[in-house]
Scaffold this motif. Sequence first.
Motif, PDB file in Angstrom:
ATOM      1  N   TRP A  20       0.800  -1.223   0.000  1.00  0.00           N
ATOM      2  CA  TRP A  20       0.000   0.000   0.000  1.00  0.00           C
ATOM      3  C   TRP A  20       0.828   1.266   0.000  1.00  0.00           C
ATOM      4  O   TRP A  20       0.311   2.361  -0.093  1.00  0.00           O
ATOM      5  N   HIS A  58      -1.999   0.091  -5.408  1.00  0.00           N
ATOM      6  CA  HIS A  58      -2.312   0.895  -4.222  1.00  0.00           C
ATOM      7  C   HIS A  58      -1.182   1.840  -3.829  1.00  0.00           C
ATOM      8  O   HIS A  58      -1.317   2.615  -2.886  1.00  0.00           O
ATOM      9  N   ASP A  60      -0.326   4.680  -4.843  1.00  0.00           N
ATOM     10  CA  ASP A  60      -0.875   5.666  -5.771  1.00  0.00           C
ATOM     11  C   ASP A  60      -0.955   7.057  -5.169  1.00  0.00           C
ATOM     12  O   ASP A  60      -1.906   7.798  -5.411  1.00  0.00           O
ATOM     13  N   HIS A  61       0.052   7.405  -4.365  1.00  0.00           N
ATOM     14  CA  HIS A  61       0.021   8.718  -3.722  1.00  0.00           C
ATOM     15  C   HIS A  61       0.681   9.782  -4.576  1.00  0.00           C
ATOM     16  O   HIS A  61       1.723   9.541  -5.191  1.00  0.00           O
ATOM     17  N   PHE A  62       0.081  10.964  -4.582  1.00  0.00           N
ATOM     18  CA  PHE A  62       0.733  12.113  -5.172  1.00  0.00           C
ATOM     19  C   PHE A  62       1.774  12.594  -4.176  1.00  0.00           C
ATOM     20  O   PHE A  62       1.502  12.687  -2.980  1.00  0.00           O
ATOM     21  N   LEU A  63       2.982  12.884  -4.648  1.00  0.00           N
ATOM     22  CA  LEU A  63       4.062  13.268  -3.747  1.00  0.00           C
ATOM     23  C   LEU A  63       4.330  14.768  -3.798  1.00  0.00           C
ATOM     24  O   LEU A  63       4.571  15.400  -2.774  1.00  0.00           O
ATOM     25  N   GLU A  64       4.327  15.331  -5.010  1.00  0.00           N
ATOM     26  CA  GLU A  64       4.524  16.778  -5.164  1.00  0.00           C
ATOM     27  C   GLU A  64       3.773  17.245  -6.388  1.00  0.00           C
ATOM     28  O   GLU A  64       3.717  16.520  -7.382  1.00  0.00           O
ATOM     29  N   PHE A  65       3.211  18.446  -6.325  1.00  0.00           N
ATOM     30  CA  PHE A  65       2.596  19.017  -7.517  1.00  0.00           C
ATOM     31  C   PHE A  65       2.745  20.516  -7.490  1.00  0.00           C
ATOM     32  O   PHE A  65       2.302  21.169  -6.548  1.00  0.00           O
ATOM     33  N   ALA A  82      -6.384   9.500 -12.303  1.00  0.00           N
ATOM     34  CA  ALA A  82      -6.248  10.306 -11.079  1.00  0.00           C
ATOM     35  C   ALA A  82      -5.501  11.599 -11.386  1.00  0.00           C
ATOM     36  O   ALA A  82      -5.824  12.660 -10.834  1.00  0.00           O
ATOM     37  N   GLU A  85      -7.895  13.953 -12.929  1.00  0.00           N
ATOM     38  CA  GLU A  85      -8.839  14.460 -11.919  1.00  0.00           C
ATOM     39  C   GLU A  85      -8.302  15.685 -11.199  1.00  0.00           C
ATOM     40  O   GLU A  85      -9.036  16.625 -10.921  1.00  0.00           O
ATOM     41  N   ILE A  86      -7.012  15.655 -10.846  1.00  0.00           N
ATOM     42  CA  ILE A  86      -6.494  16.816 -10.127  1.00  0.00           C
ATOM     43  C   ILE A  86      -5.937  17.850 -11.080  1.00  0.00           C
ATOM     44  O   ILE A  86      -5.963  19.046 -10.788  1.00  0.00           O
ATOM     45  N   ASN A 239     -17.921  13.699 -15.510  1.00  0.00           N
ATOM     46  CA  ASN A 239     -18.384  12.745 -14.507  1.00  0.00           C
ATOM     47  C   ASN A 239     -19.551  11.898 -14.960  1.00  0.00           C
ATOM     48  O   ASN A 239     -20.369  11.473 -14.170  1.00  0.00           O
TER      49      ASN A 239
END
Lengths: 432, 246
Positions: A20, A58, A60-65, A82, A85-86, A239
Amino acid sequence: MKQSGWGRFPIIEATVSTPWMVQNAKSWLTECDALIARGLGRSYGDSSLFPNILCTKHCDHFLEFDSKSGRLKCESGTSLDAILEIGVPQGWFLPVTPGTKYVSVGGAIAGDVHGKNHHRDGCFSEFCSSFSILAGDGLIYECSRENHSDLFHATCGGIGLTGIILDATLQLKRIKSSQIKKTAYKANNLMEAINLFEENNDVAYSVAWIDCHAKRRNLGRSVVMFGEHDESRPLITNNRQNMTIPFEMPSFLMNRLTVSIFNSFYYRISGWSERQKLVHYEPFFYPLDRLKYWNRLYGKNGFIQYQFVLPKDRGLKGMTRILERISSSGKGSFLAVLKLFGTENDNYLSFPLSGYTLALDFKIEPGLFDLLDQLDAIVLEFGGRIYLCKDSRMSQSTFRAGYSRWEQFAQIREKYMGHMRFHSLQSQRLGL
Amino acid sequence: MMKNVLIIGASSAIAEATARGFAKNGERIFLIARDTEKLSVIAKDLKIRGARKVDCATLDVTDFGRHSIVLDFAFDSLGAPDIVLIAHGSLPKQQDCMNSASATISEFNTNAVSTIALLTDIANRLENQGHGIIVVITSVAGDRGRQSNYVYGAAKGAVSIFIQGLQHRFYRKPISIINIKPGLVDTPMTSGIEKTALWTTPEIIAGYILSSLKKRKLTVYAPSFWRLIMLIIRLTPARFFHKTNL
């Protein structure tokens, strides 16, 4: 548990580990001798199949943007969906996107995927400035074009055989609108379709849907579509509710009759709508994503996706030969997709080269594999090659003949000990 | 209107999936969990996904003495929470617990006692502030004691009855307690179990949680087909149920 690629062939039993977070990545190699990474499982064949699979979906985290520059760093299991989406509401899009957004960033790099704009913008890796990868020697490398560049160029397109990508830094593309200005033309045959591509070479996005059942003077009749980002409309993700194929369909549903009826119908109705219109990016880039699990339509035997590229100089002749061969075989592809490719990049196993690529779906039935072997021979004769992410049956000799830099790839993989730890059914078949 | 959301057990898969839903709506979020490193990764991710503000605190829920001080800090930092999600838990090895009272006590502490202690404290705080919703993740396992999983089931059942009491207590007040009862969910907690058709994902449970907030429900089975399954399981007379291996 049972695992397969998107084509649902082959299906194997595998032990799947799904961490995860990437924090403890180094420990992933202690649990088994050899394994392959897998993202969202959208490669069609056996690129992510092996008795031991490490699924990154899993992680699947965004670290920096940085929303001003569009620079994004995320874990490799993050999906392109994803990211949109952001990104889209803030005016950022994917500079290169394949035909589905349900692909992980790691998978997009490992396949060095391409979209409808390769002729202008190249592959996915073009917009990846760096990534970190867990290599076969147990070490984590930060790779870029300047740092461990050999591993960088081997991993992009390297179908997971150099290690497990942990995270990546991408440069997104500025957009003002989520709409695309789409223009569609009908081409009566392959020559017309190719001419349309050539005349519109400076348009951002181009793709053609080919009816590969059409014969003789209509061989290669198609609907050719071009697109540009609109400048003046709002930025919204779409959507809409999606439909789903809840369980596999009986295989007889897809047969010569139904497929050719569909193709004729699609070609006919494409003339009815306006030639130019504004559409949301969703149906333009991801027409099939609306139908979840569409691969189940092919029934329990699954299907083969066959995609090849032919160099431009003899592309028309080679494509004609191939379409004739398919048409006479009676084995039809639901919708065949033709795209124009720009120049080859520096990644050793990257698929695109300057020319034309055709992607076909074939239901698995007797005689198919023989047909595909014949098509392989034609592809090689005309100096082309087969796309690894979609392949599930290409032979070692076909692979070596098509990918002239395979030996350099193998050497770099060995340097970082990838050959000791990372294998797939595909790599075994291809002799890697 | 931007909401304040407090999540306990924030590194749980269901909590994280739900937190992403809150982030997308631009809420302010406070995360509590045991693992500081995981918290910081999740916090960063939620900010990028749209959360207005994300802060964290570390807490092991079985460290009962620290509940009050950590909740003070959370309430201070976040402002009065509109929503509190209690999502921590562990899945005991039933066999280990059967062999050891102390293993059973430990699991009960994690899955029942800590939750009840937190609920006691939080319910009072919400009563003082005059509004709020508490969402607690229990389980369908709490609906009936079954030989395969009764330690976990008893703990979740205990929490469910406690929640019923709170719901009754706050009947006339603008404070809700929602009991979410997931069925079989594919998470790190259940990674050792072979998955079949009845299994669902944390994202689907998160969807149920987020929509339950709008409707102020009392008990939510997630997915909803579990309501019927558990009704049958609850109503089956013991002399038949005991013949099964459930």
